[in-house]
Design a protein around this motif. Sequence first.
Motif, mmCIF file in Angstrom:
data_model
loop_
_atom_site.group_PDB
_atom_site.id
_atom_site.type_symbol
_atom_site.label_atom_id
_atom_site.label_comp_id
_atom_site.label_asym_id
_atom_site.label_seq_id
_atom_site.Cartn_x
_atom_site.Cartn_y
_atom_site.Cartn_z
ATOM 1 N N CYS A 75 9.685 -1.895 -4.281
ATOM 2 C CA CYS A 75 9.183 -1.279 -5.182
ATOM 3 C C CYS A 75 8.722 0.373 -5.197
ATOM 4 O O CYS A 75 8.437 1.082 -4.295
ATOM 5 N N GLY A 92 12.370 -9.870 -6.988
ATOM 6 C CA GLY A 92 12.024 -11.676 -6.410
ATOM 7 C C GLY A 92 12.997 -12.777 -7.042
ATOM 8 O O GLY A 92 13.821 -12.016 -7.601
ATOM 9 N N THR A 114 6.047 -10.259 -8.494
ATOM 10 C CA THR A 114 7.645 -10.710 -9.022
ATOM 11 C C THR A 114 7.277 -12.144 -8.338
ATOM 12 O O THR A 114 6.815 -12.635 -7.086
ATOM 13 N N GLU A 125 8.050 -3.368 -9.820
ATOM 14 C CA GLU A 125 8.194 -4.010 -8.459
ATOM 15 C C GLU A 125 9.922 -4.638 -9.254
ATOM 16 O O GLU A 125 9.985 -5.441 -10.124
ATOM 17 N N PHE A 126 10.736 -4.660 -7.769
ATOM 18 C CA PHE A 126 12.163 -5.411 -8.064
ATOM 19 C C PHE A 126 11.992 -6.128 -7.071
ATOM 20 O O PHE A 126 12.104 -6.652 -5.849
ATOM 21 N N LEU A 137 12.671 -7.171 -1.583
ATOM 22 C CA LEU A 137 11.571 -6.922 -2.961
ATOM 23 C C LEU A 137 11.467 -5.469 -2.501
ATOM 24 O O LEU A 137 11.541 -4.670 -1.176
#
Length: 121
Positions: free
Chosen positions: A22, A9, A115, A6-7, A20
């Motif tokens: 994923c 946050g 995240t 995940e990215f 967000l």
Amino acid sequence: QVQLVEFGGGLVQAGGSLRLSCTASGAIFVINDMGWYRQAPGKQRELVAVISSGGNTNYADSVKGRFTISRDDAKNTVYLQMNSLKPEDTAIYYCNAQGLTIPTRTAFDSWGQGTQVTVSS
């Protein structure tokens, strides 16, 4: 084995937006449902939004009209666009994917590491 990363946050003020993403990788034959869940301190993990392979979506009542889930199957990626964020949206957000692996077509149900999303008032 299927991994999710995940990215996106972070910390945002109330009324702001975050996106967000994923991405799934590994021995993937097909991904069926992809979704986002969240867990706030002292609370149980809850569904935020889910999207099927056909593009059907389902949202928690608390985020309807503010969050949008989408997916890019070419990239094995699911997104969550979060607008009009509220302090009560503060939580750890987890990505989930379900599908079948190669070569045995075994079912998988994988989770990301989570995240943190923090919304300040």
